[in-house]
Design an enzyme around this catalytic site. Sequence first.
Site, PDB file in Angstrom:
ATOM      1  N   THR A   1      65.036 -37.404 116.948  1.00 24.90           N
ATOM      2  CA  THR A   1      63.914 -36.980 116.654  1.00 24.90           C
ATOM      3  C   THR A   1      62.637 -37.413 117.517  1.00 24.90           C
ATOM      4  O   THR A   1      61.707 -36.892 117.600  1.00 24.90           O
ATOM      5  CB  THR A   1      63.339 -37.858 115.239  1.00 24.90           C
ATOM      6  OG1 THR A   1      63.705 -39.129 115.604  1.00 24.90           O
ATOM      7  CG2 THR A   1      64.090 -37.311 114.151  1.00 24.90           C
ATOM      8  N   ASP A   2      63.048 -38.135 118.544  1.00 23.08           N
ATOM      9  CA  ASP A   2      61.948 -38.944 119.460  1.00 23.08           C
ATOM     10  C   ASP A   2      61.524 -37.911 120.274  1.00 23.08           C
ATOM     11  O   ASP A   2      60.156 -37.747 120.763  1.00 23.08           O
ATOM     12  CB  ASP A   2      62.532 -40.123 120.236  1.00 23.08           C
ATOM     13  CG  ASP A   2      63.520 -40.102 121.127  1.00 23.08           C
ATOM     14  OD1 ASP A   2      64.374 -38.898 121.151  1.00 23.08           O
ATOM     15  OD2 ASP A   2      64.023 -41.012 121.660  1.00 23.08           O
TER      16      ASP A   2
ATOM     17  N   GLY B   1      76.547 -46.053 123.191  1.00 24.05           N
ATOM     18  CA  GLY B   1      75.564 -45.669 122.574  1.00 24.05           C
ATOM     19  C   GLY B   1      74.737 -46.913 121.844  1.00 24.05           C
ATOM     20  O   GLY B   1      73.889 -46.839 120.860  1.00 24.05           O
TER      21      GLY B   1
ATOM     22  N   SER C   1      71.387 -48.794 128.901  1.00 25.48           N
ATOM     23  CA  SER C   1      70.776 -48.220 129.938  1.00 25.48           C
ATOM     24  C   SER C   1      69.350 -48.698 129.783  1.00 25.48           C
ATOM     25  O   SER C   1      68.560 -49.124 130.786  1.00 25.48           O
ATOM     26  CB  SER C   1      70.862 -46.895 130.088  1.00 25.48           C
ATOM     27  OG  SER C   1      72.125 -46.154 129.966  1.00 25.48           O
TER      28      SER C   1
ATOM     29  N   GLU D   1      64.110 -42.209 133.568  1.00 24.83           N
ATOM     30  CA  GLU D   1      65.108 -41.361 133.036  1.00 24.83           C
ATOM     31  C   GLU D   1      64.927 -39.862 133.191  1.00 24.83           C
ATOM     32  O   GLU D   1      65.669 -39.017 133.523  1.00 24.83           O
ATOM     33  CB  GLU D   1      65.371 -41.674 131.623  1.00 24.83           C
ATOM     34  CG  GLU D   1      65.739 -43.160 131.082  1.00 24.83           C
ATOM     35  CD  GLU D   1      66.819 -43.139 130.256  1.00 24.83           C
ATOM     36  OE1 GLU D   1      67.446 -42.317 129.721  1.00 24.83           O
ATOM     37  OE2 GLU D   1      67.569 -44.144 130.186  1.00 24.83           O
TER      38      GLU D   1
ATOM     39  N   ASP E   1      64.604 -45.711 122.868  1.00 23.05           N
ATOM     40  CA  ASP E   1      65.454 -46.734 123.396  1.00 23.05           C
ATOM     41  C   ASP E   1      64.622 -48.032 124.203  1.00 23.05           C
ATOM     42  O   ASP E   1      64.813 -48.985 124.093  1.00 23.05           O
ATOM     43  CB  ASP E   1      66.754 -46.189 124.244  1.00 23.05           C
ATOM     44  CG  ASP E   1      67.552 -45.386 123.569  1.00 23.05           C
ATOM     45  OD1 ASP E   1      67.450 -45.178 122.222  1.00 23.05           O
ATOM     46  OD2 ASP E   1      68.340 -44.534 124.166  1.00 23.05           O
TER      47      ASP E   1
HETATM   48  C1  GLA Z   1      69.742 -41.489 123.143  1.00 24.42           C
HETATM   49  C2  GLA Z   1      68.130 -41.327 123.825  1.00 24.42           C
HETATM   50  C3  GLA Z   1      67.011 -41.388 122.664  1.00 24.42           C
HETATM   51  C4  GLA Z   1      67.224 -40.518 121.494  1.00 24.42           C
HETATM   52  C5  GLA Z   1      68.632 -40.795 121.040  1.00 24.42           C
HETATM   53  C6  GLA Z   1      68.849 -39.806 119.680  1.00 24.42           C
HETATM   54  O1  GLA Z   1      69.864 -42.603 122.815  1.00 24.42           O
HETATM   55  O2  GLA Z   1      68.071 -42.156 125.010  1.00 24.42           O
HETATM   56  O3  GLA Z   1      65.945 -40.996 123.535  1.00 24.42           O
HETATM   57  O4  GLA Z   1      67.158 -39.316 121.862  1.00 24.42           O
HETATM   58  O5  GLA Z   1      69.786 -40.573 121.957  1.00 24.42           O
HETATM   59  O6  GLA Z   1      68.064 -40.313 118.597  1.00 24.42           O
END
Ligand code: GLA
Length: 382
Positions: free
Chosen positions: A36-37, A122, A126, A158, A170
């Site tokens: 969603t971000d 996940g 990073s 990024e 993140d």
């Molecule tokens: C990765 C990306 C985040 C976000 C998630 C999915 O972690 O770095 O910005 O988009 O995937 O929600």
Amino acid sequence: MKPRERAIRAFEERFGGPPEFVVRSPGRVNLIGEHTDYNLGFAMPMAIDRAIWIALQAREDHRVRLASLDFPQPVDFSLLQVGHVSGWGEYAHGMAWTLQESGYRLGGWEGVLASDLPTASGLSSSAALELALARAFWAVTPWEWDPLAVAQAAQRQENEWLGLGSGIMDQLIAAVGREGSAFLIDFRELSYEAVPLPTGVAIAVMDTRVPRGLVESAYNQRVEECRQAAEFFGARTLREVSWQDFQAGQERLEEPFRRRARHVIGENQRALEAADRMRAGDVDGLGTLMTASHASLRDDYEVSCAELDWMVEFALEMPGCQGARMTGAGFGGCAIALVDETAVQAFCEQVAGRYANRTGLEPDVFAVRAANGAEALSFNPS
Ligand code: GLA
């Protein structure tokens, strides 16, 4: 030995004295609000008590020298000569680049890094590394720490240095996290609000140990699909498209755009609803939303994989589990579960056992706590 102590001990061996500063930067899990971000919607991540640590001291010149106990090959470069390199050093060059582009005059430092945060699974190692590096640069200068500005600079790295379409989730949670709380983030307003975790429940992380294959190309593809879906509705981002607009227009929208939009628009609503459930102490309601989020990511957004689905399925069959879902970008990596505190130890053992039997893979299943965002502490040996 804990990563903090490992970093300090290795620093002392290498430099013959104690470090000036110790930096800690956390990984994260996202409770809900996935993919969603970059659509400028909502999410609710929390920083976790697995982190990257750097023990360091300032240098008089413009060099950055960083040895790692957990990643191969040390990093050694001049801030006056930043360029692309292979391996994790790319992040150090990239952060130096983006901070210098943002107008910060950086100083050199040297140190040792240690981590107990699994990489490429996940949990956002990073972003943790990016914020750890930023904290190290801040430690050796008198600037005031501005978490949002640093998170934006890290995201720019990024996007422009690494060429990933990533949103800011993140980096932002690694910068602003707080013990005991998740954060409801509004990515359009770039505002965030602490939402305390309900009492009596724990968050379990379930690392499938499936490397996140193809994640970069598939991620950028989803970003583009969302852009096209928004365009169909005459909007700049899917944030602007209401559930009513979606229902009215969806018949004319082709696949896969229809399902991608349905995920994002529904997921924004689930994230907002989850914050309400948390504030009301409704663990059951929160868990139900998390499980619905997984189904949507699996069926509509198509970013799950068989191993993540099995992990979630096994979790949901365990006593005391209130909800479960994949977390992060997907295509492997980790799932999370909301589990009654009293049941969490047995949960971790049993889910791990069932998953190992089913897949032949050795998963890592452990409980995490919500932790503070990245910080730099003056080192005090006592
Ligand atoms: C990765 C990306 C985040 C976000 C998630 C999915 O972690 O770095 O910005 O988009 O995937 O929600």
